[in-house]
Design a protein around this motif. Structure first.
Motif, PDB file in Angstrom:
ATOM      1  N   ARG A 122     -24.394  -9.066 -86.635  1.00 30.35           N
ATOM      2  CA  ARG A 122     -24.610  -8.598 -87.697  1.00 30.35           C
ATOM      3  C   ARG A 122     -25.292  -9.196 -88.836  1.00 30.35           C
ATOM      4  O   ARG A 122     -26.006  -9.008 -89.672  1.00 30.35           O
ATOM      5  N   GLY A 123     -24.684 -10.667 -88.967  1.00 32.94           N
ATOM      6  CA  GLY A 123     -25.151 -11.670 -89.664  1.00 32.94           C
ATOM      7  C   GLY A 123     -26.701 -11.977 -89.645  1.00 32.94           C
ATOM      8  O   GLY A 123     -27.143 -12.473 -90.608  1.00 32.94           O
ATOM      9  N   ALA A 124     -27.161 -11.777 -88.318  1.00 34.46           N
ATOM     10  CA  ALA A 124     -28.538 -12.191 -88.113  1.00 34.46           C
ATOM     11  C   ALA A 124     -29.470 -11.082 -88.649  1.00 34.46           C
ATOM     12  O   ALA A 124     -30.591 -10.899 -88.304  1.00 34.46           O
ATOM     13  N   GLY A 125     -28.866  -9.873 -88.856  1.00 37.99           N
ATOM     14  CA  GLY A 125     -29.573  -8.638 -89.491  1.00 37.99           C
ATOM     15  C   GLY A 125     -29.985  -7.676 -88.400  1.00 37.99           C
ATOM     16  O   GLY A 125     -30.363  -6.579 -88.759  1.00 37.99           O
ATOM     17  N   ALA A 126     -28.963  -7.665 -87.228  1.00 37.01           N
ATOM     18  CA  ALA A 126     -29.006  -6.451 -86.417  1.00 37.01           C
ATOM     19  C   ALA A 126     -28.186  -5.474 -86.893  1.00 37.01           C
ATOM     20  O   ALA A 126     -27.188  -5.424 -87.603  1.00 37.01           O
ATOM     21  N   ALA A 127     -28.506  -4.044 -86.236  1.00 37.91           N
ATOM     22  CA  ALA A 127     -27.614  -3.040 -86.794  1.00 37.91           C
ATOM     23  C   ALA A 127     -27.011  -2.731 -85.168  1.00 37.91           C
ATOM     24  O   ALA A 127     -27.426  -2.607 -84.399  1.00 37.91           O
ATOM     25  N   VAL A 128     -25.741  -2.863 -85.373  1.00 35.29           N
ATOM     26  CA  VAL A 128     -24.801  -2.511 -84.195  1.00 35.29           C
ATOM     27  C   VAL A 128     -24.203  -1.297 -84.381  1.00 35.29           C
ATOM     28  O   VAL A 128     -23.200  -1.191 -85.177  1.00 35.29           O
ATOM     29  N   ILE A 129     -24.174  -0.457 -83.335  1.00 35.81           N
ATOM     30  CA  ILE A 129     -23.499   0.848 -83.122  1.00 35.81           C
ATOM     31  C   ILE A 129     -22.254   0.747 -82.125  1.00 35.81           C
ATOM     32  O   ILE A 129     -22.579   0.452 -81.053  1.00 35.81           O
ATOM     33  N   PHE A 130     -21.178   0.803 -82.511  1.00 36.59           N
ATOM     34  CA  PHE A 130     -19.971   0.569 -81.776  1.00 36.59           C
ATOM     35  C   PHE A 130     -19.253   1.778 -81.532  1.00 36.59           C
ATOM     36  O   PHE A 130     -18.875   2.410 -82.454  1.00 36.59           O
ATOM     37  N   ILE A 131     -19.299   2.203 -80.076  1.00 34.35           N
ATOM     38  CA  ILE A 131     -18.484   3.447 -79.504  1.00 34.35           C
ATOM     39  C   ILE A 131     -17.112   2.874 -79.083  1.00 34.35           C
ATOM     40  O   ILE A 131     -17.209   2.103 -78.085  1.00 34.35           O
ATOM     41  N   SER A 132     -16.241   3.508 -79.491  1.00 37.31           N
ATOM     42  CA  SER A 132     -14.710   3.171 -79.054  1.00 37.31           C
ATOM     43  C   SER A 132     -13.589   4.090 -79.507  1.00 37.31           C
ATOM     44  O   SER A 132     -13.766   4.870 -80.401  1.00 37.31           O
ATOM     45  N   HIS A 133     -12.790   4.349 -78.576  1.00 39.80           N
ATOM     46  CA  HIS A 133     -11.515   5.075 -78.920  1.00 39.80           C
ATOM     47  C   HIS A 133     -10.373   4.513 -79.320  1.00 39.80           C
ATOM     48  O   HIS A 133      -9.191   4.788 -79.683  1.00 39.80           O
ATOM     49  N   LYS A 134     -10.664   3.149 -79.712  1.00 38.25           N
ATOM     50  CA  LYS A 134      -9.576   2.092 -79.885  1.00 38.25           C
ATOM     51  C   LYS A 134      -9.728   1.940 -81.491  1.00 38.25           C
ATOM     52  O   LYS A 134     -10.416   1.031 -81.780  1.00 38.25           O
ATOM     53  N   LEU A 135      -9.049   2.811 -82.286  1.00 38.09           N
ATOM     54  CA  LEU A 135      -9.335   2.936 -83.619  1.00 38.09           C
ATOM     55  C   LEU A 135      -9.096   1.525 -84.347  1.00 38.09           C
ATOM     56  O   LEU A 135      -9.588   1.343 -85.401  1.00 38.09           O
ATOM     57  N   HIS A 136      -7.831   0.746 -83.860  1.00 40.69           N
ATOM     58  CA  HIS A 136      -7.619  -0.306 -84.534  1.00 40.69           C
ATOM     59  C   HIS A 136      -8.638  -1.372 -84.393  1.00 40.69           C
ATOM     60  O   HIS A 136      -8.918  -2.185 -85.546  1.00 40.69           O
ATOM     61  N   GLU A 137      -9.492  -1.271 -83.208  1.00 45.23           N
ATOM     62  CA  GLU A 137     -10.585  -1.985 -83.236  1.00 45.23           C
ATOM     63  C   GLU A 137     -11.865  -1.620 -84.031  1.00 45.23           C
ATOM     64  O   GLU A 137     -12.478  -2.595 -84.473  1.00 45.23           O
ATOM     65  N   VAL A 138     -11.854  -0.515 -84.236  1.00 44.03           N
ATOM     66  CA  VAL A 138     -12.924   0.047 -85.275  1.00 44.03           C
ATOM     67  C   VAL A 138     -12.598  -0.447 -86.563  1.00 44.03           C
ATOM     68  O   VAL A 138     -13.861  -0.808 -87.241  1.00 44.03           O
ATOM     69  N   THR A 139     -11.329  -0.169 -87.073  1.00 47.54           N
ATOM     70  CA  THR A 139     -11.261  -0.738 -88.330  1.00 47.54           C
ATOM     71  C   THR A 139     -11.341  -2.139 -88.746  1.00 47.54           C
ATOM     72  O   THR A 139     -11.423  -2.655 -89.608  1.00 47.54           O
TER      73      THR A 139
END
Length: 490
Positions: free
Chosen positions: A178-195
């Motif tokens: 993210r810091g290098a400028g990439a867009a990361v799309i993160f798919i997960s069912h673990k909501l605490h990790e999403v937050t």
């Protein structure tokens, strides 16, 4: 910036996506959430060129682009890491990377490794690596497959089989990208990790966007509610002392393939969890218990009877078995829901007489199980393959748990399920415990395992070790999963 604008995709009469729009900016992590069947995988397959949309377009940095194949996606700097790795285990790390980009050199890889602060032996065969290291190879493949600088990286359930320590290392790498400028799309069912890791989120429900905004604008509970359209809470075990029931499973000094000298017991009215990264002997342990593999040494006792040399059918009379891979080991997708529900009971005299099948009794029994376990299908005759993953797993639960057998063996029972289906599975396991069954829960999701287990054992490199759970904390369990000494009290 990557943008999917007004994407619609139909599969016959089913509308998988209806006018879905999604955008991910460079330098951010976008969480993509939704229950099973919501359209997440279809949308990402459109982005990666695996599925062509019926309507809508993809824009990269404001310009419309055509993505007709994964190769097109890679040329545009779009990479995707699937939940199930697509590596050649007998090849080295560098050879696997060259399958994605034949021009890559050791220097190219070392550059990425330095940026992500990872260490990898490029000459090592992939099959000799840990699961976390294999995932690093997959991420490197995605980053190096196309343009020199990857613009977009899609991660599908990336933490499903990682230890807590490996998850922390992955999150550090995501933040570096993210810091290098990439867009990361993160798919997960673990909501605490999403937050923890996401900046913004997009939530899909039934093929439509129901929320798009900043991650910190919703709590985990509010995210779950928007995903399923109702309030959802994952159950937790109310502990009331050590189980005093009779032993329903005894494993004594068991050796089988990678498994070495394993000993454990499960009593009535308790859930015994077996934690560990996949590939450390879990399959060998389960196969020895259910009779799918011959036992090299040791003994297995089920409900007071020695079963070391018993057949699978003899053991299944006492064991409810929720297999790891429901598609390969627990169901037959082209068959109907009814036929899958009857796979173990069709010989019962209630459903057959002198070899003649009583189809009326089949239908009545199947309809009752579908209602009891909330299986959502057009009817008992619908092919199982048409159901969502959550409903397919409910069929497995209905078949295995309705007979009140003394022992339940469940292996990764919530893998790939959304938060609603996960809560349902966990409640059913707790219900089996409450009615007096002993439950052996072999699970790679540590949070779920700890939530409902009375005791926890850890399997690492074929060795089974008892933990101090619930007197110890999650990090102590994670250290045992890595083969390190446990530290830390709860």
């Amino acid at each position: 910036m990557i943008e999917l604008a007004n994407i619609t995709k139909r599969f016959g009469p089913v509308v998988a996506l209806s006018g879905v729009s999604l955008r991910a900016q460079g330098g951010e992590v976008l969480g993509l959430l939704g229950e099973n069947g919501a359209g997440k995988s279809t949308l990402m397959n459109v982005l990666y060129g695996l599925v062509q949309p019926d309507e809508g377009e993809i824009k990269l940095s404001g310009e419309a682009v055509r993505v007709r194949s994964p190769r097109d996606a890679q040329r545009l700097g779009i990479g995707m890491v699937h939940q199930h790795f697509k590596l050649v285990p007998t090849l080295s790390v560098i050879d696997n990377l060259r399958l994605a980009n034949k021009t890559c050199t050791h220097a190219d890889v070392e550059k990425w490794l330095g940026q992500l602060r990872w260490e990898l032996d490029l000459a090592a065969r992939v099959e000799m690596l840990s699961v976390g290291q294999q995932q690093r190879v997959e991420i490197l493949k995605a980053l190096m497959a196309g343009s020199e600088k990857a613009r977009v990286l899609v991660l599908d359930e990336p933490t499903a089989v990682l230890t807590p320590q490996e998850t922390e290392e992955l999150f550090a790498a995501i933040k570096t990208l993210r810091g290098a400028g990439a867009a990361v799309i993160f798919i997960s069912h673990k909501l605490h990790e999403v937050t923890e890791v996401c900046d913004r989120i997009t939530i899909l429900r039934r093929g439509e966007v129901v929320f798009e905004g900043k991650c910190d604008s919703l709590s985990a509970g509010e995210m779950a509610e928007k995903m399923v359209g109702a309030k959802v809470a994952l159950p937790r075990l109310e502990r009331a002392g050590e189980a005093q029931g009779e032993t329903v499973l005894g494993v004594e000094r068991l050796s089988n393939g990678r498994l070495r000298n394993a000993t454990l017991t499960v009593r009535r009215g308790e859930i015994v969890g077996v934690a560990g990264v996949d590939g450390n002997g879990q399959r060998e342990l389960v196969e020895a218990i259910v009779g799918a593999a011959a036992i090299e040494a040791g003994a297995v006792t089920i409900a007071g009877e020695t079963m070391t040399r018993a057949s699978i059918r003899e053991r299944m009379a006492k064991v409810a078995f929720i297999a790891d891979d429901r598609h390969r080991e627990a169901t037959i997708l082209p068959l109907s829901v009814q036929q899958n529900l009857m796979l173990k009971d069709y010989r019962d005299k209630r459903f057959s007489v002198m070899g003649w099948l009583r189809f009326g009794a089949w239908r009545e029994h199947s309809a009752a199980l579908m209602q009891r376990f909330d299986v959502r299908a057009a009817g008992p005759g619908e092919p199982l393959g048409r159901l969502s993953g959550g409903n397919q797993q409910k069929v497995v639960l209905a078949r295995e748990l309705h007979g009140n057998k003394p022992l339940v063996v469940a292996v990764n029972p919530t893998r790939g399920l959304d938060v609603g289906a996960t809560a349902f599975v966990m409640r059913e396991l707790l219900a089996a415990r409450a009615r007096g069954a002993g439950v052996l829960l072999v699970h790679s999701d540590l949070d779920e395992l700890l939530a409902i287990s009375d005791r926890v054992l850890v399997l690492h490199d074929g060795t089974l070790t008892a933990s101090d759970w619930p007197a110890c904390d999650k990090q102590a369990i994670g250290r045992l999963m890595l083969g390190l000494a446990a530290r830390g009290a709860a």
